[in-house]
Design an enzyme around this catalytic site. Structure first.
Site, PDB file in Angstrom:
ATOM      1  N   ASP A 164      -7.293  -3.434  14.569  1.00  0.00           N
ATOM      2  CA  ASP A 164      -8.654  -3.861  14.224  1.00  0.00           C
ATOM      3  C   ASP A 164      -8.629  -4.964  13.167  1.00  0.00           C
ATOM      4  O   ASP A 164      -9.643  -5.245  12.530  1.00  0.00           O
ATOM      5  CB  ASP A 164      -9.476  -2.665  13.727  1.00  0.00           C
ATOM      6  CG  ASP A 164      -8.839  -2.003  12.504  1.00  0.00           C
ATOM      7  OD1 ASP A 164      -7.745  -2.443  12.088  1.00  0.00           O
ATOM      8  OD2 ASP A 164      -9.426  -1.040  11.983  1.00  0.00           O
ATOM      9  N   HIS A 199      -7.002  -5.025  10.287  1.00  0.00           N
ATOM     10  CA  HIS A 199      -6.887  -4.705   8.859  1.00  0.00           C
ATOM     11  C   HIS A 199      -5.547  -5.224   8.333  1.00  0.00           C
ATOM     12  O   HIS A 199      -4.579  -5.354   9.094  1.00  0.00           O
ATOM     13  CB  HIS A 199      -7.081  -3.207   8.586  1.00  0.00           C
ATOM     14  CG  HIS A 199      -5.979  -2.300   9.019  1.00  0.00           C
ATOM     15  ND1 HIS A 199      -6.030  -1.520  10.156  1.00  0.00           N
ATOM     16  CD2 HIS A 199      -4.776  -2.012   8.438  1.00  0.00           C
ATOM     17  CE1 HIS A 199      -4.925  -0.815  10.249  1.00  0.00           C
ATOM     18  NE2 HIS A 199      -4.142  -1.082   9.231  1.00  0.00           N
ATOM     19  N   ASP A 225       0.819  -1.219   0.000  1.00  0.00           N
ATOM     20  CA  ASP A 225       0.000   0.000   0.000  1.00  0.00           C
ATOM     21  C   ASP A 225       0.852   1.269   0.000  1.00  0.00           C
ATOM     22  O   ASP A 225       2.069   1.204   0.212  1.00  0.00           O
ATOM     23  CB  ASP A 225      -0.947  -0.012   1.212  1.00  0.00           C
ATOM     24  CG  ASP A 225      -0.253  -0.404   2.512  1.00  0.00           C
ATOM     25  OD1 ASP A 225       0.987  -0.400   2.553  1.00  0.00           O
ATOM     26  OD2 ASP A 225      -0.946  -0.712   3.484  1.00  0.00           O
ATOM     27  N   GLU A 268      -9.470  -1.832   5.234  1.00  0.00           N
ATOM     28  CA  GLU A 268     -10.105  -1.502   6.504  1.00  0.00           C
ATOM     29  C   GLU A 268     -11.338  -2.373   6.733  1.00  0.00           C
ATOM     30  O   GLU A 268     -11.781  -3.085   5.816  1.00  0.00           O
ATOM     31  CB  GLU A 268     -10.501  -0.023   6.492  1.00  0.00           C
ATOM     32  CG  GLU A 268      -9.325   0.926   6.329  1.00  0.00           C
ATOM     33  CD  GLU A 268      -8.530   1.120   7.627  1.00  0.00           C
ATOM     34  OE1 GLU A 268      -8.476   0.197   8.470  1.00  0.00           O
ATOM     35  OE2 GLU A 268      -7.955   2.213   7.787  1.00  0.00           O
TER      36      GLU A 268
END
Ligand code: GLP
Length: 265
Positions: free
Chosen positions: A140, A142, A71, A147
């Site tokens: 979380d 990801h 990314d 996401e």
């Protein structure tokens, strides 16, 4: 999923470096070199330091290696210290014998983003596909910048970052206001098409994400849970990151049996 619970973050680093080196050595005599998927964040930094050291000792070479990063932020110039282009250059590429033209970090600056995403996917395809994708994990769960709510069938595209991810990554920026709101990220399906996947996690902050990834249901609300669908995934995690697992004893026993089986084969 293979879950390898290790004593310390240093042991996670050594395990990951051994996995990368095994692949590079297997491919060193092959005219098609290894294709590595790379991650950013704090977790893989030890791995990159170890790979630099082994390259300096000539135990491995990156001369025939192609890389794809997960990314890149949108709106951060590649020469800025906060970009993932800069991170990769500073923490790995400039220290090893890799051909820079064989390294690919999603391009987000001064380009059409849809075109850039499609081009990135095409380059992965043209490389013959990723042999080993390294992953970190967000608190979380990801992966890359996929996401919560990301389609499990997603490909490289623009994603809006959650406030939580922006807060977690604010430490790399001057202030939260400087953290981008969007990024270009490999999709979950793109990641799942890698031949093998190695996810690294350390610290109690990742314990819930690891539990949900390994022992929870497969759901877009836990993007890393999609890894349960992949037949060749290894999680290398320290005891702290493993502290939420109900089945930690099972995973430890499985690794002991694996070691016994490999000694007797
Ligand atoms: C960012 C990256 C992820 C990385 C995550 C965790 O969100 N896009 O690829 O896994 O941070 O980073 P860290 O290893 O610093 O906890």
């Amino acid at each position: 999923m293979r879950v390898v619970i290790l004593e310390s973050p240093e042991a996670v680093t050594q395990f990951a470096a051994d996995e990368v080196c095994t692949l590079l050595k297997q491919r060193s005599s092959n005219k098609f070199g290894a294709v590595l998927g790379l991650a950013t964040g704090g977790t893989p930094l030890g791995l990159y330091r170890e790979l630099i050291a082994r390259n300096a000792r000539r135990e491995i070479s990156f001369a025939n290696v192609e890389t794809f990063n997960l990314d890149e932020y949108i709106g951060v110039p590649p020469d800025s210290a906060q970009s993932y282009h800069y991170y990769m250059h500073e923490n790995l590429f400039k220290h090893i014998d890799i051909d820079i033209s064989m390294t690919h970090v999603p391009v987000t600056f001064g380009v059409d983003l849809q075109h850039s995403a499609a081009d990135f996917e095409l380059k992965i395809e043209q490389s013959g596909g990723i042999d080993l994708q390294i992953l970190g994990i967000g608190v979380d769960a990801h992966i890359g910048f996929n996401e919560i709510g990301s389609s499990l069938g997603s490909r490289t595209r623009v994603k809006t970052l959650t406030q939580r991810t922006r807060n977690d990554n604010a430490r790399y920026f001057g202030s939260i206001d400087d953290v981008p709101h969007t990024a270009l990220t490999m999709g979950i399906q793109t990641i799942l098409e890698s031949q093998s996947i190695l996810l690294l996690a350390t610290g109690t902050g990742k314990a819930k994400a690891i539990r949900d990834t390994v022992e929870g249901p497969i759901t877009a609300s836990v993007p890393a849970s999609a890894l349960q669908l992949h037949p060749n995934v290894t999680l290398a995690i320290d005891r702290d990151a493993a502290s939420g697992l109900s089945n930690a004893d099972y995973f430890l026993a499985a690794e002991r049996n694996r070691a016994v089986a490999s000694r007797s084969s």
